[in-house]
Design an enzyme around this catalytic site. Structure first.
Site, PDB file in Angstrom:
ATOM      1  N   SER A   1    -125.068  12.832 103.631  1.00  0.00           N
ATOM      2  CA  SER A   1    -125.903  12.555 102.449  1.00  0.00           C
ATOM      3  C   SER A   1    -125.637  13.500 101.285  1.00  0.00           C
ATOM      4  O   SER A   1    -126.571  13.997 100.649  1.00  0.00           O
ATOM      5  CB  SER A   1    -127.387  12.606 102.833  1.00  0.00           C
ATOM      6  OG  SER A   1    -127.674  11.715 103.885  1.00  0.00           O
TER       7      SER A   1
ATOM      8  N   ARG B   1    -138.633  16.246 114.435  1.00  0.00           N
ATOM      9  CA  ARG B   1    -137.563  16.213 113.440  1.00  0.00           C
ATOM     10  C   ARG B   1    -137.020  17.616 113.181  1.00  0.00           C
ATOM     11  O   ARG B   1    -137.760  18.608 113.218  1.00  0.00           O
ATOM     12  CB  ARG B   1    -138.065  15.577 112.137  1.00  0.00           C
ATOM     13  CG  ARG B   1    -138.519  14.138 112.347  1.00  0.00           C
ATOM     14  CD  ARG B   1    -138.856  13.450 111.050  1.00  0.00           C
ATOM     15  NE  ARG B   1    -137.672  13.250 110.214  1.00  0.00           N
ATOM     16  CZ  ARG B   1    -137.700  12.692 109.012  1.00  0.00           C
ATOM     17  NH1 ARG B   1    -138.856  12.284 108.500  1.00  0.00           N
ATOM     18  NH2 ARG B   1    -136.597  12.524 108.304  1.00  0.00           N
TER      19      ARG B   1
ATOM     20  N   LYS C   1    -138.304   7.879  95.324  1.00  0.00           N
ATOM     21  CA  LYS C   1    -139.013   8.909  96.086  1.00  0.00           C
ATOM     22  C   LYS C   1    -138.289  10.239  95.984  1.00  0.00           C
ATOM     23  O   LYS C   1    -138.911  11.295  95.797  1.00  0.00           O
ATOM     24  CB  LYS C   1    -139.129   8.494  97.549  1.00  0.00           C
ATOM     25  CG  LYS C   1    -139.803   9.549  98.434  1.00  0.00           C
ATOM     26  CD  LYS C   1    -139.450   9.410  99.894  1.00  0.00           C
ATOM     27  CE  LYS C   1    -138.034   9.885 100.170  1.00  0.00           C
ATOM     28  NZ  LYS C   1    -137.712   9.896 101.626  1.00  0.00           N
TER      29      LYS C   1
ATOM     30  N   GLN D   1    -131.124  17.869 103.577  1.00  0.00           N
ATOM     31  CA  GLN D   1    -132.356  18.408 102.999  1.00  0.00           C
ATOM     32  C   GLN D   1    -132.506  19.902 103.251  1.00  0.00           C
ATOM     33  O   GLN D   1    -133.220  20.578 102.513  1.00  0.00           O
ATOM     34  CB  GLN D   1    -133.567  17.653 103.542  1.00  0.00           C
ATOM     35  CG  GLN D   1    -133.687  16.230 103.018  1.00  0.00           C
ATOM     36  CD  GLN D   1    -134.852  15.478 103.619  1.00  0.00           C
ATOM     37  OE1 GLN D   1    -135.518  15.951 104.545  1.00  0.00           O
ATOM     38  NE2 GLN D   1    -135.110  14.288 103.103  1.00  0.00           N
TER      39      GLN D   1
ATOM     40  N   GLU E   1    -129.043   6.403 104.665  1.00  0.00           N
ATOM     41  CA  GLU E   1    -130.327   5.709 104.589  1.00  0.00           C
ATOM     42  C   GLU E   1    -130.162   4.209 104.353  1.00  0.00           C
ATOM     43  O   GLU E   1    -131.090   3.432 104.582  1.00  0.00           O
ATOM     44  CB  GLU E   1    -131.195   6.312 103.487  1.00  0.00           C
ATOM     45  CG  GLU E   1    -130.645   6.120 102.083  1.00  0.00           C
ATOM     46  CD  GLU E   1    -131.357   7.007 101.066  1.00  0.00           C
ATOM     47  OE1 GLU E   1    -131.730   6.473 100.020  1.00  0.00           O
ATOM     48  OE2 GLU E   1    -131.543   8.213 101.334  1.00  0.00           O
TER      49      GLU E   1
END
Length: 452
Positions: free
Chosen positions: A214, A139, A30, A187, A333
């Site tokens: 991450s 979020r 993804k 992100q 994750e």
């Protein structure tokens, strides 16, 4: 792959009849698919994505780009021999066009869509409205909004720092230097970097705040940017700590083959560990920026062994599961699946460095604690993770909170515990199409090949 019937509200997780021995070809990544779509849409010439993931999150990304004028043509080979979770040799041709509004983007609950596309919308000519599932309103998005405003974008979010919102694209964005606190999501950094080559001045992103989670995902963004011709300076290349720079310039169209999603391979590798069996994942890359590659080391430490060959990764369980003390800050994750395995281990585990998981699809730390404890477990939520003391578990309903990784974690527990019912297993369609069919095939010795 076995056709899946309509999924019940409560899916009975199958108990493993013995040691699994299966080959499971998982769908494409993804993270790579959605980054590839954005970069191709911003390129100066058409490009291809081959073996892309077809799931809710990636289809939302593709449709969002289409609403802003990007052409995406989907083709599929009738061959069944293509790997990585597509219909044969599926490929998407992405045809860049003048980005424009008015448009409305449905982000669903996809972090990549809600964060990667506002910078793209700032380059569009006209307004682009962003909306999504109720959970998407909760979020974190303020870091992206504030950074875009500092770079010259006009955004109306009613001062919420969250969805829904409208980006009033002016056809270009000035860009330049910006400070951002991305400690709640890497992100935020990737979002700015992906579009930065199209900003008039490029971008210099300076992270200020607590440690970035991450980091492999930022490295993936940088690697893919360089693959389409962008000039990127990074801390790893001798630059300043926590500073990334992208020089303005044209992006090249690329023919990109999407790797299998290694994080989505996690439940299948966990099955080998839990049952003392063996699972092979074809096409596992020798070199990758995907966080899921850390599973080789983590699950080996928990009692298995692995071998990477030209055919893929073969993971073998030893019949025993050991507890682990591990910092998962870079690979958060993977936490739900590791927690599921740890709940079945022969000694306690401590999972650290994942406070940011409280802001994912759901509060994953609270959810894992509640659901495992209601099955008889002994899980304590810490400031930045979980402490898991294995206890005999019993059957019951495992709620997923519309979180795909909680659903697959529940299936892992169901291999060893009778009576596990997974609420809303269909939520796995967010990133792993027909997970129940893949799972059932893996456990069926009569199925010679398991393929998405």
């Amino acid at each position: 792959m076995t056709e899946s019937p309509a999924l019940p509200a409560l899916w009975p997780a199958p108990v493993a009849p013995g040691a699994v021995d299966a080959t499971v070809t998982v769908p494409g990544s993804k993270s790579v698919t959605n980054r590839g779509l954005v970069l191709a849409a911003l390129s100066s010439e058409p490009g291809w994505l081959r073996r892309p993931l077809r799931s809710r999150d990636t289809l939302l990304m593709a449709e969002a780009l289409r609403t802003m004028g990007v052409g995406i043509e989907e083709t599929a080979s009738s061959s069944s021999s293509g790997p990585s979770g597509t219909a044969g040799g599926e490929a998407w041709r992405i045809i860049p066009a003048g980005l424009h509004g008015p448009a409305t983007v449905d982000v669903g609950n996809a972090g990549t869509v809600m964060r990667f596309l506002p910078p793209v919308a700032a380059l569009a000519d006209g307004p682009v409205r962003f909306d999504g599932d109720p959970r998407s309103y909760e979020r974190p998005l303020g870091g992206v909004i504030d950074a875009l405003r500092a770079l010259g974008a006009r955004i109306d979010d009613d001062n919420r720092g969250a969805l829904p919102m409208t980006v009033f694209g002016g056809g270009a964005l000035e860009g330049g230097r910006v400070e951002i606190d991305a400690s709640s999501s890497s992100q935020f950094v990737s979002a700015l970097l992906l579009s930065a080559a199209r900003f008039n001045q490029g971008v210099e992103v300076r992270h200020v705040g607590a440690a970035l989670p991450s980091m492999p995902h930022i490295r993936m963004t940088v690697d893919m940017l360089r693959g389409v011709g962008a000039q990127v300076d990074t801390p790893e290349a001798g630059g300043e700590p926590n500073v990334w720079r992208v020089t303005p310039g044209a992006l090249l169209g690329r023919d990109l083959v999407v790797e299998p999603d290694l994080s989505n391979a996690q439940p299948f590798l966990a099955a080998a560990l839990v049952t003392g069996g063996r699972v092979t994942i074809p096409d596992w890359p020798e070199r990758t920026t995907q966080p899921g590659d850390a599973l080789r080391e983590i699950f080996t430490a928990m009692g298995g062994s692995c071998e990477l060959t030209d055919q893929g990764l073969t993971f073998t369980g030893s019949g025993r599961i050991h507890g682990i003390d591990v910092d998962l800050g870079e690979v958060g994750e993977l936490t739900p699946g590791i927690a599921a395995v740890a709940a079945l281990a022969d000694s306690p585990s401590t999972l650290r460095g994942v406070a940011h998981l409280r802001l994912h699809e759901t509060d994953r730390l609270a959810a894992l604690t509640k659901e495992l404890n209601e099955l008889g477990g002994d899980v304590t939520e810490t400031a930045d993770g979980l402490h898991i003391r294995p206890r005999p578990l019993h059957g019951g309903i495992f709620h997923t909170y519309e979180d795909h990784r909680l659903a697959t974690a529940a299936a892992v527990i169901g291999l060893a515990v009778e009576g596990i019912e997974v609420e809303n297993v269909a939520t796995t369609g967010k990133t792993l199409p027909d997970f129940p069919g893949l799972w059932t095939d893996m456990l069926d010795p009569a199925v010679p090949a398991r393929r998405a």
